[in-house]
Every structure is written in C-alpha cells, then in structure tokens.
Design a protein around this motif. Structure first.
Motif, PDB file in Angstrom:
ATOM      1  N   ARG A  76       0.623  -1.414  -0.115  1.00 40.35           N
ATOM      2  CA  ARG A  76       0.196  -0.033  -0.338  1.00 40.35           C
ATOM      3  C   ARG A  76       0.708   1.385  -0.288  1.00 40.35           C
ATOM      4  NH1 ARG A  76      -2.961  -3.127   3.053  1.00 40.35           N
ATOM      5  NH2 ARG A  76      -5.151  -4.125   2.660  1.00 40.35           N
ATOM      6  N   PHE A  77       0.359   2.176  -0.676  1.00 40.00           N
ATOM      7  CA  PHE A  77       0.870   3.468  -0.507  1.00 40.00           C
ATOM      8  C   PHE A  77      -0.143   4.601  -0.461  1.00 40.00           C
ATOM      9  CE2 PHE A  77       3.006   7.043  -2.395  1.00 40.00           C
ATOM     10  CZ  PHE A  77       3.849   7.477  -1.826  1.00 40.00           C
ATOM     11  N   ARG A  78      -0.036   5.286   0.252  1.00 38.97           N
ATOM     12  CA  ARG A  78      -1.054   6.687  -0.067  1.00 38.97           C
ATOM     13  C   ARG A  78      -0.423   7.796   0.651  1.00 38.97           C
ATOM     14  NH1 ARG A  78      -7.051   6.384   1.001  1.00 38.97           N
ATOM     15  NH2 ARG A  78      -6.605   8.050   0.152  1.00 38.97           N
ATOM     16  N   THR A  79      -0.868   8.854   0.331  1.00 39.14           N
ATOM     17  CA  THR A  79      -0.726  10.261   0.579  1.00 39.14           C
ATOM     18  C   THR A  79      -1.983  11.051   1.569  1.00 39.14           C
ATOM     19  OG1 THR A  79      -1.420  11.887  -1.686  1.00 39.14           O
ATOM     20  CG2 THR A  79       1.387  10.627  -0.946  1.00 39.14           C
ATOM     21  N   PHE A  80      -1.924  11.879   2.136  1.00 40.78           N
ATOM     22  CA  PHE A  80      -2.653  13.084   2.907  1.00 40.78           C
ATOM     23  C   PHE A  80      -2.440  14.653   2.653  1.00 40.78           C
ATOM     24  CE2 PHE A  80      -3.285   8.007   4.214  1.00 40.78           C
ATOM     25  CZ  PHE A  80      -4.061   8.120   4.110  1.00 40.78           C
ATOM     26  N   VAL A  81      -2.850  15.023   2.862  1.00 48.71           N
ATOM     27  CA  VAL A  81      -2.531  16.618   2.967  1.00 48.71           C
ATOM     28  C   VAL A  81      -2.652  16.715   3.972  1.00 48.71           C
ATOM     29  CG1 VAL A  81      -3.463  19.106   2.420  1.00 48.71           C
ATOM     30  CG2 VAL A  81      -3.908  17.449   0.719  1.00 48.71           C
ATOM     31  N   TRP A  82      -1.208  16.946   4.450  1.00 47.92           N
ATOM     32  CA  TRP A  82      -0.860  17.570   6.126  1.00 47.92           C
ATOM     33  C   TRP A  82      -0.760  18.886   6.679  1.00 47.92           C
ATOM     34  CZ3 TRP A  82      -1.267  14.024  10.121  1.00 47.92           C
ATOM     35  CH2 TRP A  82      -0.712  14.353  11.419  1.00 47.92           C
ATOM     36  N   ASP A  83      -0.498  19.423   5.439  1.00 50.44           N
ATOM     37  CA  ASP A  83      -0.398  20.705   6.070  1.00 50.44           C
ATOM     38  C   ASP A  83      -0.159  22.132   4.445  1.00 50.44           C
ATOM     39  OD1 ASP A  83       0.315  23.508   5.995  1.00 50.44           O
ATOM     40  OD2 ASP A  83       2.155  23.255   7.380  1.00 50.44           O
ATOM     41  N   ASP A  84      -0.697  22.566   4.444  1.00 50.18           N
ATOM     42  CA  ASP A  84      -0.837  23.622   3.275  1.00 50.18           C
ATOM     43  C   ASP A  84      -1.430  25.163   3.064  1.00 50.18           C
ATOM     44  OD1 ASP A  84      -3.901  22.734   3.648  1.00 50.18           O
ATOM     45  OD2 ASP A  84      -4.437  23.037   1.625  1.00 50.18           O
ATOM     46  N   MET A  85      -0.876  25.138   4.640  1.00 51.64           N
ATOM     47  CA  MET A  85      -0.517  26.696   4.998  1.00 51.64           C
ATOM     48  C   MET A  85       0.717  27.563   5.063  1.00 51.64           C
ATOM     49  SD  MET A  85      -2.246  27.926   8.676  1.00 51.64           S
ATOM     50  CE  MET A  85      -1.882  29.419   9.167  1.00 51.64           C
ATOM     51  N   PHE A  86       0.034  28.893   4.202  1.00 49.20           N
ATOM     52  CA  PHE A  86       2.029  29.076   4.084  1.00 49.20           C
ATOM     53  C   PHE A  86       2.223  29.822   5.762  1.00 49.20           C
ATOM     54  CE2 PHE A  86       5.172  30.731   2.085  1.00 49.20           C
ATOM     55  CZ  PHE A  86       5.887  32.386   2.605  1.00 49.20           C
ATOM     56  N   LEU A  87       3.146  29.116   6.503  1.00 55.70           N
ATOM     57  CA  LEU A  87       3.537  28.846   7.951  1.00 55.70           C
ATOM     58  C   LEU A  87       5.689  28.938   7.944  1.00 55.70           C
ATOM     59  CD1 LEU A  87       0.908  27.546  10.506  1.00 55.70           C
ATOM     60  CD2 LEU A  87       1.761  29.500  10.056  1.00 55.70           C
ATOM     61  N   GLU A  88       5.660  27.908   8.520  1.00 55.81           N
ATOM     62  CA  GLU A  88       6.800  27.598   8.702  1.00 55.81           C
ATOM     63  C   GLU A  88       7.633  26.489   7.672  1.00 55.81           C
ATOM     64  OE1 GLU A  88       7.488  24.077  12.213  1.00 55.81           O
ATOM     65  OE2 GLU A  88       7.009  25.935  12.538  1.00 55.81           O
ATOM     66  N   LYS A  89       6.669  25.629   6.978  1.00 52.36           N
ATOM     67  CA  LYS A  89       6.591  25.269   5.903  1.00 52.36           C
ATOM     68  C   LYS A  89       5.925  25.505   4.775  1.00 52.36           C
ATOM     69  CE  LYS A  89       5.091  21.263   8.715  1.00 52.36           C
ATOM     70  NZ  LYS A  89       5.160  21.181  10.008  1.00 52.36           N
ATOM     71  N   THR A  90       6.262  25.408   3.600  1.00 52.11           N
ATOM     72  CA  THR A  90       5.618  25.679   2.644  1.00 52.11           C
ATOM     73  C   THR A  90       3.962  24.525   2.330  1.00 52.11           C
ATOM     74  OG1 THR A  90       6.966  26.715   1.190  1.00 52.11           O
ATOM     75  CG2 THR A  90       5.155  26.564   0.314  1.00 52.11           C
ATOM     76  N   TYR A  91       4.348  23.224   2.154  1.00 56.66           N
ATOM     77  CA  TYR A  91       3.473  22.469   1.975  1.00 56.66           C
ATOM     78  C   TYR A  91       4.238  20.892   2.488  1.00 56.66           C
ATOM     79  CZ  TYR A  91       0.155  19.965  -0.984  1.00 56.66           C
ATOM     80  OH  TYR A  91      -1.335  19.463  -0.914  1.00 56.66           O
ATOM     81  N   SER A  92       3.025  20.253   3.184  1.00 57.75           N
ATOM     82  CA  SER A  92       3.540  18.950   3.791  1.00 57.75           C
ATOM     83  C   SER A  92       2.011  17.731   3.384  1.00 57.75           C
ATOM     84  CB  SER A  92       4.092  18.759   5.635  1.00 57.75           C
ATOM     85  OG  SER A  92       4.607  19.480   6.266  1.00 57.75           O
ATOM     86  N   THR A  93       2.837  16.964   3.081  1.00 60.27           N
ATOM     87  CA  THR A  93       2.129  15.660   3.093  1.00 60.27           C
ATOM     88  C   THR A  93       2.333  14.210   3.900  1.00 60.27           C
ATOM     89  OG1 THR A  93       1.500  16.234   1.177  1.00 60.27           O
ATOM     90  CG2 THR A  93       1.470  13.400   1.351  1.00 60.27           C
ATOM     91  N   LEU A  94       1.299  13.782   4.113  1.00 63.55           N
ATOM     92  CA  LEU A  94       1.345  12.736   4.787  1.00 63.55           C
ATOM     93  C   LEU A  94       1.268  11.192   4.030  1.00 63.55           C
ATOM     94  CD1 LEU A  94       1.479  10.805   8.084  1.00 63.55           C
ATOM     95  CD2 LEU A  94      -0.732  11.061   8.114  1.00 63.55           C
ATOM     96  N   VAL A  95       2.572  10.772   4.049  1.00 61.66           N
ATOM     97  CA  VAL A  95       2.898   9.499   3.067  1.00 61.66           C
ATOM     98  C   VAL A  95       2.949   7.922   3.556  1.00 61.66           C
ATOM     99  CG1 VAL A  95       3.941   8.809   1.628  1.00 61.66           C
ATOM    100  CG2 VAL A  95       3.826  10.770   1.520  1.00 61.66           C
ATOM    101  N   TYR A  96       1.553   7.258   3.591  1.00 60.92           N
ATOM    102  CA  TYR A  96       2.293   5.987   4.000  1.00 60.92           C
ATOM    103  C   TYR A  96       2.220   4.998   3.393  1.00 60.92           C
ATOM    104  CZ  TYR A  96       0.456   1.707   5.855  1.00 60.92           C
ATOM    105  OH  TYR A  96       0.442   0.191   5.789  1.00 60.92           O
ATOM    106  N   ASP A  97       3.783   4.739   3.578  1.00 59.30           N
ATOM    107  CA  ASP A  97       4.279   3.625   2.486  1.00 59.30           C
ATOM    108  C   ASP A  97       5.155   2.331   3.013  1.00 59.30           C
ATOM    109  OD1 ASP A  97       5.718   2.378   0.397  1.00 59.30           O
ATOM    110  OD2 ASP A  97       7.479   3.870   0.389  1.00 59.30           O
ATOM    111  N   GLU A  98       3.905   1.183   3.103  1.00 58.08           N
ATOM    112  CA  GLU A  98       4.368  -0.099   3.239  1.00 58.08           C
ATOM    113  C   GLU A  98       5.253  -0.700   2.984  1.00 58.08           C
ATOM    114  OE1 GLU A  98       0.630  -3.161   4.180  1.00 58.08           O
ATOM    115  OE2 GLU A  98       1.021  -2.782   2.377  1.00 58.08           O
ATOM    116  N   SER A  99       6.357   0.031   1.688  1.00 56.96           N
ATOM    117  CA  SER A  99       7.250  -0.725   1.545  1.00 56.96           C
ATOM    118  C   SER A  99       8.823   0.175   1.998  1.00 56.96           C
ATOM    119  CB  SER A  99       8.151  -0.568  -0.215  1.00 56.96           C
ATOM    120  OG  SER A  99       7.960   0.583  -0.276  1.00 56.96           O
ATOM    121  N   ASN A 100       8.460   1.606   3.131  1.00 60.76           N
ATOM    122  CA  ASN A 100       9.230   2.383   3.187  1.00 60.76           C
ATOM    123  C   ASN A 100       9.650   2.579   2.527  1.00 60.76           C
ATOM    124  OD1 ASN A 100       7.892   2.039   6.149  1.00 60.76           O
ATOM    125  ND2 ASN A 100       9.110   0.232   6.411  1.00 60.76           N
ATOM    126  N   GLU A 101      10.235   2.741   1.193  1.00 60.71           N
ATOM    127  CA  GLU A 101      11.215   3.502   0.226  1.00 60.71           C
ATOM    128  C   GLU A 101      11.511   4.381   0.184  1.00 60.71           C
ATOM    129  OE1 GLU A 101      12.282   1.450  -3.394  1.00 60.71           O
ATOM    130  OE2 GLU A 101      10.416  -0.770  -3.103  1.00 60.71           O
TER     131      GLU A 101
END
Length: 202
Positions: A119-144
């Motif tokens: 399985r591999f999935r992504t979820f929006v984690w942070d798209d607010m202009f704060l200390e980081k421009t964009y963050s995404t939560l990634v679920y990667d069963e292979s950990n690659e």
C-alpha cells in the motif's frame, strides 16, 4: 543615596505566554482548516507586536530593567521549552498524528490493491503558509520513501507514477534546483514529506 528598588520591577517568565498564540496556530489550525488562518495569523502577529512594543516603551520609561530583560528573553525561554518537548517526541505533528492515526488507518484499509502489492497513500498534512510551504503525510508499506534519493526500486517508482496519474497521490523526491524536500518518519510506515516550494504535489 541609591534609588530604592521598584517593587514592580522583577524578573518574570510570564511574558513568554504572550507568544503562545503563535504556537496555537501550529498546534490547532488543523482542527478547523476551513478558517482563514492567514488572516488569523496576521491579526495575532499585529496584536502581539503592539503588546510587546507597548511593554518595551513602558518599561523603558519607568526604568524597570528586570522586566525589560524578561521581555527580551521570553522568546528564548519558549524556544528552550519547545526543544525539550521535541527531544522527548512531543511536537505539533506527533500530537496531531496520535489523535488522527486511526482515521488514516481506516482509510488505508479500504484501499483495494492487486494481490501482494504494498500500500501507498498520501494525505494533505499542511498546505498553510507557515514555517513550511507544503507537507504531506505519506503511508508507504515498503518504506522506500525514506531511502536516500535515487535508491527507490523501479517497482516503487512505477507504483508512485501510476498512483499520481490515477489518484493524484504524487511524491517527487527530486523536485528541482529551486526546491528542498525532506522526509521524516512519524510512525511505522508513516512519514511526513516537507516540500519547501510547492511544486511536488498537484
């Protein structure tokens, strides 16, 4: 004869509380992402600036040097506290993930995959202009996703490209010369990918 010490002039840590609204944005904005957090951030910044500037002027006029020093070192005290919390694993990201992990796991379990595919999935984690421009939560069963750039297998790269074209679950670990990407592990198979210029995700 020396001037008697002013009773109201003393060292205090309470000025650090004035900066807590800045932290509250990072810790709480995801509870109500539909709010206009940019405007909220601007209002908080202006009010805090007025309060700090006013206090500086008042303490200077009244020659309350201890309070003046306390106000100036308040950000340092708060920074030390944040570093201590981070050292023991307590950050805004870790608290948020602990509260929402089961929701993500339930959605991942509903993912239909061909037999044996990881399985591999992504979820929006942070798209607010704060200390980081964009963050995404990634679920990667292979950990690659956590491997050094370029060491991912061909199968992994093909899987990500397919998901990007079908579901827009894109991850670009080599976005270009004007961008910086980092990957942080937050739990088993879960990673936070930070892209400091938002061109990696559609």
């Amino acid at each position: 004869m020396p001037e008697p010490e002013k009773r109201s002039d003393k060292f205090t840590w309470t000025y650090a509380l004035w900066l807590l609204p800045f932290l509250a944005q990072n810790w709480l904005y995801w509870l109500h992402p539909q709010w206009d957090w940019w405007t909220i951030s601007l209002i908080i910044w202006v009010l805090t600036l007025i309060a700090v500037a006013g206090s500086l002027c008042i303490n200077l006029v009244l020659r309350r040097w201890r309070r003046l020093v306390s106000l100036l070192i308040a950000p340092l005290l708060l920074l030390v506290l944040l570093r201590i919390l981070a050292a023991v694993g307590i950050t805004s990201d870790s608290v948020r993930f602990a509260l929402t992990k089961q929701t993500y796991l339930a959605e991942i379990e509903r993912t239909d995959l061909p037999g044996g595919e990881q399985r591999f999935r992504t979820f929006v984690w942070d798209d607010m202009f704060l200390e980081k421009t964009y963050s995404t939560l990634v679920y990667d069963e292979s950990n690659e996703v956590a491997l050094p750039r370029g060491e991912q297998s061909t199968a992994w790269q093909q899987r990500v490209q397919t998901l990007c074209s079908e579901k827009k679950e894109c991850v670009d670990l080599d976005p270009g010369p004007d961008e910086y990407v980092s990957v942080r592990k937050i739990d088993e198979h879960f990673y936070i990918l930070d892209n400091y210029l938002p061109n990696s995700f559609p």
